[in-house]
Design a protein around this motif. Structure first.
Motif, PDB file in Angstrom:
ATOM      1  N   ARG A   1       7.458  -0.322  -5.963  1.00  0.00           N
ATOM      2  CA  ARG A   1       7.203  -1.572  -5.208  1.00  0.00           C
ATOM      3  C   ARG A   1       5.840  -1.537  -4.538  1.00  0.00           C
ATOM      4  O   ARG A   1       5.174  -2.576  -4.426  1.00  0.00           O
ATOM      5  CB  ARG A   1       8.320  -1.795  -4.184  1.00  0.00           C
ATOM      6  CG  ARG A   1       9.664  -2.025  -4.864  1.00  0.00           C
ATOM      7  CD  ARG A   1      10.555  -2.938  -4.064  1.00  0.00           C
ATOM      8  NE  ARG A   1      11.708  -3.336  -4.847  1.00  0.00           N
ATOM      9  CZ  ARG A   1      12.908  -2.742  -4.809  1.00  0.00           C
ATOM     10  NH1 ARG A   1      13.115  -1.706  -4.000  1.00  0.00           N
ATOM     11  NH2 ARG A   1      13.890  -3.178  -5.545  1.00  0.00           N
ATOM     12  N   LEU A   2       5.407  -0.357  -4.107  1.00  0.00           N
ATOM     13  CA  LEU A   2       4.067  -0.257  -3.506  1.00  0.00           C
ATOM     14  C   LEU A   2       3.015  -0.655  -4.533  1.00  0.00           C
ATOM     15  O   LEU A   2       2.015  -1.299  -4.206  1.00  0.00           O
ATOM     16  CB  LEU A   2       3.807   1.170  -3.013  1.00  0.00           C
ATOM     17  CG  LEU A   2       4.544   1.557  -1.724  1.00  0.00           C
ATOM     18  CD1 LEU A   2       4.590   3.069  -1.561  1.00  0.00           C
ATOM     19  CD2 LEU A   2       3.878   0.911  -0.508  1.00  0.00           C
ATOM     20  N   ALA A   3       3.274  -0.308  -5.813  1.00  0.00           N
ATOM     21  CA  ALA A   3       2.310  -0.619  -6.884  1.00  0.00           C
ATOM     22  C   ALA A   3       2.202  -2.121  -7.111  1.00  0.00           C
ATOM     23  O   ALA A   3       1.211  -2.590  -7.680  1.00  0.00           O
ATOM     24  CB  ALA A   3       2.731   0.088  -8.170  1.00  0.00           C
ATOM     25  N   ARG A   4       3.201  -2.876  -6.680  1.00  0.00           N
ATOM     26  CA  ARG A   4       3.165  -4.343  -6.866  1.00  0.00           C
ATOM     27  C   ARG A   4       2.398  -5.047  -5.754  1.00  0.00           C
ATOM     28  O   ARG A   4       2.110  -6.236  -5.842  1.00  0.00           O
ATOM     29  CB  ARG A   4       4.592  -4.896  -6.860  1.00  0.00           C
ATOM     30  CG  ARG A   4       5.333  -4.432  -8.062  1.00  0.00           C
ATOM     31  CD  ARG A   4       6.625  -5.145  -8.246  1.00  0.00           C
ATOM     32  NE  ARG A   4       7.274  -4.472  -9.367  1.00  0.00           N
ATOM     33  CZ  ARG A   4       8.554  -4.375  -9.582  1.00  0.00           C
ATOM     34  NH1 ARG A   4       9.368  -4.972  -8.774  1.00  0.00           N
ATOM     35  NH2 ARG A   4       9.034  -3.723 -10.593  1.00  0.00           N
ATOM     36  N   MET A   5       2.094  -4.332  -4.678  1.00  0.00           N
ATOM     37  CA  MET A   5       1.419  -4.984  -3.542  1.00  0.00           C
ATOM     38  C   MET A   5      -0.081  -5.098  -3.817  1.00  0.00           C
ATOM     39  O   MET A   5      -0.639  -4.290  -4.568  1.00  0.00           O
ATOM     40  CB  MET A   5       1.674  -4.178  -2.262  1.00  0.00           C
ATOM     41  CG  MET A   5       3.152  -4.201  -1.865  1.00  0.00           C
ATOM     42  SD  MET A   5       3.554  -3.050  -0.538  1.00  0.00           S
ATOM     43  CE  MET A   5       2.683  -3.789   0.827  1.00  0.00           C
ATOM     44  N   PRO A   6      -0.739  -6.082  -3.222  1.00  0.00           N
ATOM     45  CA  PRO A   6      -2.190  -6.186  -3.412  1.00  0.00           C
ATOM     46  C   PRO A   6      -2.884  -4.921  -2.895  1.00  0.00           C
ATOM     47  O   PRO A   6      -2.438  -4.355  -1.883  1.00  0.00           O
ATOM     48  CB  PRO A   6      -2.589  -7.393  -2.550  1.00  0.00           C
ATOM     49  CG  PRO A   6      -1.338  -8.047  -2.124  1.00  0.00           C
ATOM     50  CD  PRO A   6      -0.218  -7.093  -2.301  1.00  0.00           C
ATOM     51  N   ARG A   7      -3.935  -4.514  -3.576  1.00  0.00           N
ATOM     52  CA  ARG A   7      -4.655  -3.317  -3.131  1.00  0.00           C
ATOM     53  C   ARG A   7      -5.152  -3.535  -1.691  1.00  0.00           C
ATOM     54  O   ARG A   7      -5.704  -4.576  -1.372  1.00  0.00           O
ATOM     55  CB  ARG A   7      -5.828  -3.059  -4.076  1.00  0.00           C
ATOM     56  CG  ARG A   7      -6.407  -1.702  -3.908  1.00  0.00           C
ATOM     57  CD  ARG A   7      -7.374  -1.304  -4.989  1.00  0.00           C
ATOM     58  NE  ARG A   7      -7.902   0.010  -4.646  1.00  0.00           N
ATOM     59  CZ  ARG A   7      -7.260   1.141  -4.881  1.00  0.00           C
ATOM     60  NH1 ARG A   7      -6.107   1.134  -5.483  1.00  0.00           N
ATOM     61  NH2 ARG A   7      -7.774   2.291  -4.500  1.00  0.00           N
ATOM     62  N   GLY A   8      -4.914  -2.562  -0.833  1.00  0.00           N
ATOM     63  CA  GLY A   8      -5.395  -2.664   0.545  1.00  0.00           C
ATOM     64  C   GLY A   8      -4.427  -3.364   1.482  1.00  0.00           C
ATOM     65  O   GLY A   8      -4.751  -3.599   2.652  1.00  0.00           O
ATOM     66  N   ALA A   9      -3.221  -3.687   0.998  1.00  0.00           N
ATOM     67  CA  ALA A   9      -2.244  -4.367   1.868  1.00  0.00           C
ATOM     68  C   ALA A   9      -1.816  -3.455   3.015  1.00  0.00           C
ATOM     69  O   ALA A   9      -1.942  -2.230   2.944  1.00  0.00           O
ATOM     70  CB  ALA A   9      -1.018  -4.777   1.047  1.00  0.00           C
ATOM     71  N   ILE A  10      -1.335  -4.106   4.070  1.00  0.00           N
ATOM     72  CA  ILE A  10      -0.902  -3.373   5.276  1.00  0.00           C
ATOM     73  C   ILE A  10       0.620  -3.433   5.356  1.00  0.00           C
ATOM     74  O   ILE A  10       1.210  -4.502   5.168  1.00  0.00           O
ATOM     75  CB  ILE A  10      -1.471  -4.046   6.554  1.00  0.00           C
ATOM     76  CG1 ILE A  10      -2.987  -4.236   6.459  1.00  0.00           C
ATOM     77  CG2 ILE A  10      -1.052  -3.292   7.806  1.00  0.00           C
ATOM     78  CD1 ILE A  10      -3.808  -3.061   6.789  1.00  0.00           C
ATOM     79  N   LEU A  11       1.227  -2.293   5.680  1.00  0.00           N
ATOM     80  CA  LEU A  11       2.686  -2.222   5.785  1.00  0.00           C
ATOM     81  C   LEU A  11       3.073  -1.867   7.217  1.00  0.00           C
ATOM     82  O   LEU A  11       2.507  -0.935   7.809  1.00  0.00           O
ATOM     83  CB  LEU A  11       3.195  -1.135   4.824  1.00  0.00           C
ATOM     84  CG  LEU A  11       4.678  -0.800   4.841  1.00  0.00           C
ATOM     85  CD1 LEU A  11       5.522  -2.002   4.416  1.00  0.00           C
ATOM     86  CD2 LEU A  11       4.963   0.389   3.899  1.00  0.00           C
TER      87      LEU A  11
END
Ligand code: NAI
Length: 324
Positions: A213-223
Motif C-alpha cells: 500500500r505504501l507503494a501506491r501512495m504518491p512519492r513524498g506523501a506524508i503519513l
C-alpha cells in the motif's frame, strides 16, 4: 465496589479523585501475568491501552473475584473479549472523551512535521536563524485522505476541510452524517498527499499500511498515525522512508510501545532497533501516545469510567459495554 486501577500515573489519580472516585487502589504497574495478583481484594480493574488482558490474565482476574473490567480508553484491542465473555467478565470502555483532543494532536503533529517548527525552535535556541532546511509546503489545496470517519475521524475531516484541503475519506461503514467523498482505499492512497489514520486496530486493520500500500501512495506523501501502532507495518514504513517513497512520518503510537511509552527511559539503553532507526530520520516525528492527553479528555475519561462503574454496581450492566 473496590477498583484496582493499573498503569496509574499522578494525573490519573488526580482526575479520578476530582471526579469523586472512592475505593480505588492506584497501582503503577501495567496489568499483565506478573502483576495480576495485585487485583486481589477488588471487584473491578481499571486499565489503559498497554495493559494486557489476554485469556490467562482474565482467567486469573476471575479467580481473584474480579467481575468488571473498566477500560479508561476507547480502543479495546488489548482485551481478549471472547475469553472475557466466556468467563462472565463485563468489559466497559469510554467510547468518547474529547475526540477533539486526538484530532487536534493529529493537526499539531502534521503541522510540526510539514513546517519543521520543532527543528526551527531548536535552531533559534542555539542562536541559528538560518532558514535553509526548513522549507515546508501549504496544506491549503492539498489532498488529505482520512482512514476511519468515526468520532475522531469526523473532527479531523472538519479541521482539514477548514484548512482548505481536498478531503477524501475511506471507511467500510461510513456514518450517514459525513459529507466528505468516500473512495476505495486504493484510490485514497493513490490521491492523498497526506494520509491520516483514524481507524481502530482490529484483524482487518492490522498492518493496513504495508509495503504494497505504501507503494501506491504518491512519492513524498506524508503519513500520520494517531490510532494504534500496529495499523502500520513499521519495518515497511522505514524502508519507504529510506527510499524517499514516504516523505515524512508522524506517529503518536508504535506497535511495540508497551515497553517504552508512559515511562522515563532517558537513562536506559534503547534495545528496540526498529524504534531506534525511526528516531534517526529528520522527517520522522514521534510523540509517546499523548494525543488523548488534554484536561478535557482526562476529566471525560474519569467521569465516564465512574458512570460505567456506578451503573454496573446498581444494575449489573455498565453503560458502555464491549462484547466479543
Ligand atoms: P470510532 O469507533 O468512533 O470510529 C472508528 C471508525 O473507523 C468507524 O467509523 C469504523 O467504521 C472505522 N473503521 C473500522 N474499520 C476500518 C477500516 N478497515 N478502514 C477504515 N475505517 C475503518 O472510534 P474513534 O473514537 O474515532 O477512535 C478511533 C481510534 O483512535 C480508536 O479505536 C483508538 O484506537 C484510537 N485512539 C487513539 C488515541 C490516542 O491517544 N492516540 C486516543 C483515542 C483513540
Amino acid at each position: 465496589m473496590r477498583v484496582a486501577l493499573f498503569s496509574s500515573k499522578r494525573y490519573d489519580r488526580q482526575s479520578f479523585e476530582a471526579a469523586g472516585a472512592r475505593g480505588f487502589s492506584y497501582i503503577e504497574a501495567h496489568l499483565g501475568p506478573e502483576t495480576v495478583a495485585a487485583a486481589a481484594g477488588h471487584e473491578a480493574v481499571c486499565v489503559f491501552v498497554n495493559d494486557r488482558l489476554d485469556a490467562t490474565v482474565l482467567e486469573r482476574l476471575q479467580q481473584l473475584g474480579v467481575c468488571l473490567v473498566l477500560l479508561r480508553c476507547a480502543g479495546f484491542n488489548n482485551v481478549d473479549l471472547k475469553a472475557a465473555q466466556q468467563l462472565g467478565l463485563t468489559v466497559a470502555r469510554v467510547p468518547e472523551y474529547s475526540p477533539h483532543a486526538v484530532a487536534e494532536h493529529t493537526l499539531a503533529l502534521l503541522l510540526t512535521l510539514v513546517r519543521k517548527t520543532h527543528r526551527a525552535a531548536a535552531r533559534v535556541r542555539e542562536g541559528n536563524f538560518e532558514l535553509d532546511g526548513l522549507l515546508g509546503f501549504d496544506l491549503h489545496g492539498k489532498t488529505v485522505g482520512v482512514v476511519g470517519t468515526g468520532r475522531i475521524g469526523r473532527c479531523v475531516l472538519r479541521i482539514f476541510q477548514g484548512l482548505g484541503c481536498e478531503v477524501l475519506a475511506h471507511d467500510p461503514f461510513p456514518p450517514p452524517e459525513v459529507t466528505a467523498p468516500y473512495v476505495p482505499l486504493d484510490e485514497l492512497l493513490a490521491r492523498s498527499r497526506v494520509l491520516l489514520l483514524q481507524c481502530p486496530l482490529n484483524a482487518d486493520t492490522h498492518h493496513l499500511i504495508n509495503a504494497e500500500r505504501l507503494a501506491r501512495m504518491p512519492r513524498g506523501a506524508i503519513l500520520v498515525n494517531t490510532s494504534r501502532g500496529a495499523v502500520i507495518d513499521t519495518k515497511a514504513v522505514i524502508r519507504a522512508l529510506k527510499s524517499g517513497r514516504l516523505g515524512g512520518l508522524a506517529i503518536d503510537v508504535y506497535e511495540e510501545e508497551a515497553d517504552l511509552f508512559f515511562a522515563d527511559h532517558s537513562a536506559d539503553i534503547l534495545t528496540d532497533d526498529v524504534f531506534a532507526r525511526l528516531l534517526t530520520f529528520p522527517n520522522v516525528l514521534v510523540s509517546a501516545h499523548q494525543a488523548f492527553f488534554t484536561e478535557e479528555a482526562l476529566a471525560g475519561i474519569a467521569t465516564t469510567t465512574l458512570a460505567n462503574l456506578q451503573a454496573f454496581a446498581e444494575t449489573g450492566r455498565a453503560l458502555h459495554e464491549v462484547r466479543g
